[in-house]
Structures are given as C-alpha cells and as structure tokens.
Design an enzyme around this catalytic site. Sequence first.
Site, mmCIF file in Angstrom:
data_model
loop_
_atom_site.group_PDB
_atom_site.id
_atom_site.type_symbol
_atom_site.label_atom_id
_atom_site.label_comp_id
_atom_site.label_asym_id
_atom_site.label_seq_id
_atom_site.Cartn_x
_atom_site.Cartn_y
_atom_site.Cartn_z
ATOM 1 N N ASP A 117 0.871 -1.183 0.000
ATOM 2 C CA ASP A 117 0.000 0.000 0.000
ATOM 3 C C ASP A 117 0.908 1.234 0.000
ATOM 4 O OD1 ASP A 117 -2.356 1.593 0.177
ATOM 5 O OD2 ASP A 117 -2.209 1.678 2.356
ATOM 6 N N SER A 118 0.295 2.397 -0.170
ATOM 7 C CA SER A 118 1.061 3.642 -0.050
ATOM 8 C C SER A 118 1.437 3.909 1.406
ATOM 9 C CB SER A 118 0.206 4.805 -0.554
ATOM 10 O OG SER A 118 -0.976 4.877 0.232
ATOM 11 N N TYR A 125 -0.953 8.419 -2.463
ATOM 12 C CA TYR A 125 -1.193 8.106 -3.874
ATOM 13 C C TYR A 125 -2.420 8.853 -4.415
ATOM 14 C CZ TYR A 125 2.020 4.038 -4.225
ATOM 15 O OH TYR A 125 3.107 3.206 -4.292
ATOM 16 N N CYS A 158 -4.402 -1.627 -1.958
ATOM 17 C CA CYS A 158 -4.599 -0.201 -2.214
ATOM 18 C C CYS A 158 -5.520 -0.077 -3.413
ATOM 19 C CB CYS A 158 -3.246 0.441 -2.516
ATOM 20 S SG CYS A 158 -3.357 2.170 -3.033
ATOM 21 N N ASN A 159 -6.665 0.557 -3.208
ATOM 22 C CA ASN A 159 -7.616 0.731 -4.313
ATOM 23 C C ASN A 159 -7.039 1.630 -5.405
ATOM 24 O OD1 ASN A 159 -10.680 -0.150 -3.348
ATOM 25 N ND2 ASN A 159 -9.344 0.346 -1.650
ATOM 26 N N THR A 160 -6.327 2.682 -4.997
ATOM 27 C CA THR A 160 -5.809 3.627 -5.991
ATOM 28 C C THR A 160 -4.834 2.916 -6.925
ATOM 29 O OG1 THR A 160 -5.956 5.318 -4.263
ATOM 30 C CG2 THR A 160 -4.756 5.901 -6.255
ATOM 31 N N CYS A 218 -11.116 2.872 -0.070
ATOM 32 C CA CYS A 218 -9.710 3.161 0.197
ATOM 33 C C CYS A 218 -9.381 2.302 1.399
ATOM 34 C CB CYS A 218 -9.510 4.633 0.530
ATOM 35 S SG CYS A 218 -7.866 4.998 1.187
ATOM 36 N N HIS A 271 -7.369 2.609 3.680
ATOM 37 C CA HIS A 271 -7.156 3.330 4.939
ATOM 38 C C HIS A 271 -8.460 3.477 5.743
ATOM 39 C CE1 HIS A 271 -3.263 4.536 3.290
ATOM 40 N NE2 HIS A 271 -2.971 5.117 4.439
HETATM 41 N N1 DGL Z 1 -4.829 3.163 0.777
HETATM 42 C C1 DGL Z 1 -4.907 3.667 -0.534
HETATM 43 C C2 DGL Z 1 -6.161 3.241 -1.258
HETATM 44 O O1 DGL Z 1 -6.725 2.215 -0.949
HETATM 45 C C3 DGL Z 1 -4.437 5.036 -0.916
HETATM 46 C C4 DGL Z 1 -4.264 6.134 0.082
HETATM 47 C C5 DGL Z 1 -3.408 7.254 -0.466
HETATM 48 O O2 DGL Z 1 -2.177 7.060 -0.510
HETATM 49 O O3 DGL Z 1 -3.940 8.276 -0.918
HETATM 50 O O4 DGL Z 1 -6.596 3.871 -2.173
#
Ligand code: DGL
Length: 265
Positions: A11-12, A43, A75-77, A189, A191
């Site tokens: 993940d980020s 991200y 990480c979805n992004t 996300c 997070h």
């Molecule tokens: N946890 C990440 C996601 O699922 C990205 C969070 C980020 O770095 O902006 O998208």
Amino acid sequence: MTCARPVLFFDSGVGGLSVVAPTLALIPTAPVVYVADSAFFPYGTKAEGEIAARVPALLGRLAERYNPRLIVIACNTASTIALGAVRAALDVPIVGTVPAIRPAAAISTTRTIGVLGTAATVRQPYVDDLVARFAADCTVLRYGSAALVELAEAALAGEAPSHDAVAAELAGLFGQPGGERIDVIVNACTHFPLLEGDMAAVAPPGVRFVDGGPGIARRVAHLTQGQAWPDAATPARLVFTRAGNRERAIAATLAARGFAAPETL
Ligand code: DGL
C-alpha cells in the site's frame, strides 16, 4: 514452495493493514511482508501517470527482494490504475483491491450507495464499470477524501482522529443531492476501515460500511489452497520506502501488534 515464502501486502501507507487482518484471520501463520510506499505517499492526490509509472517498477523490485508466493495490492488507488500492468510485468499471482460496489449493492435497501475513496480512485473508469455491472439500479454518489487518509495515518502514529474532522469528510457524501438516502458506504480506500469506528460514530444511524478486505482474504486463501504454511506465526516484516518520524511512530504502534522492527527499502 517452501512454507516460509511470504505473502506480500503493498500500500502507499498503513491502509493495507485493513487487508492483512482478515487475511491472517483465515491463514493465521501466513508469513507477511507489509510494504508501505511512504516515500511516495499519498497516492490518491497524484496523477494516474505517476502511479502507473511507480507501482509496477516498485513491485518488481519487491518481488525480487522478498520472493513472495503472492502479492496483494492492498490499495484501491494502485489497483484501479495499475493492476493490469503489474500482472503483465510480474510472474507472481497478484490480488488487487477494488471498490466493494457489488456487496454494497447487494445489501442497500434505499438503492443509494456512497463510494468513499481517494480522489484518484473515485474518478477511475474501473469504478464506472463496477457501477454499470453491479449497481445499475442504484444511485451511486462518490467522494474523494485525502483528509481521511491522513487521519488514518495519524491514528496509527498515535494521534486519535477528531470526530469533527471525520464528520466533515462524510458530509462530502451525505451533503450531495440525494445523499440523505445513502444506507451503505463503500470504503473504497484501504485506509478507511481503520477509521470505521470513528465514521460509524458520526454517520447517520443505520448506515452500514463495506470494504474489500474480507473478499480479498478469501481470494488469498483460495489461491494458496494446498500450499504449506509454517506451524507457528512469525512477526510480520514491516518495510517502508522512507525512514522518517512518521514511519518510526507507526512502527512503534505496530511493534505492539507483533510486527518486526521496520526495514527501509
Ligand atoms: N490506501 C490507498 C487506497 O486504498 C491510498 C491512500 C493514499 O495514498 O492516498 O486507495
């Protein structure tokens, strides 16, 4: 396949921990390498091209270094932008994380769903496609929040999130026309499930939250079926791409949860 070969979660930042937990619930002795690309965090505010250029190359290095049996892009992004490129580049099974729109549509009674992700995720054609396939009869409202990502990182670094700040971000969904009808929020996300208790405390009563974690855990268990695992759990390895104060604070929190001392790539 030796039983010590790890599952690598990427993940980020700390968000992927919301995917590690359900995975370990199914495979308790899975050796885990958890990688947070803290040097390039966040991200969600970056352009597609930057994520597309960084993620496959970094995962290539990580695959060489840690020789994982499977990689979870937690990480979805990164997944909605780079999953195809990573799969094409690496000879390791890759599990991605995409917004849990299908399970949300399955339980929404108002047929109004909120998708809460990063700005980069909520604008992806990948999300349009999930909505068209699984939630065509629903109103799907989207909101990209960078603040919730920061609040989740801060929470893991020891700073409890302010409920006012969380409520202000949820207003980005509930304040849209028709938003008062939302009965399910997709935490798109990784997070955000880390803040679910805080979000539930300020959301209208009865609103439910869904995320991809449990589905990913089942997918990992399925793809590794029949493989050997260690007899006992070992401390998860924690890897950052930068060594700063934030990383040290997060590592201290995670040490208390059984993670090993942090490494820097
Ligand atoms: N946890 C990440 C996601 O699922 C990205 C969070 C980020 O770095 O902006 O998208």
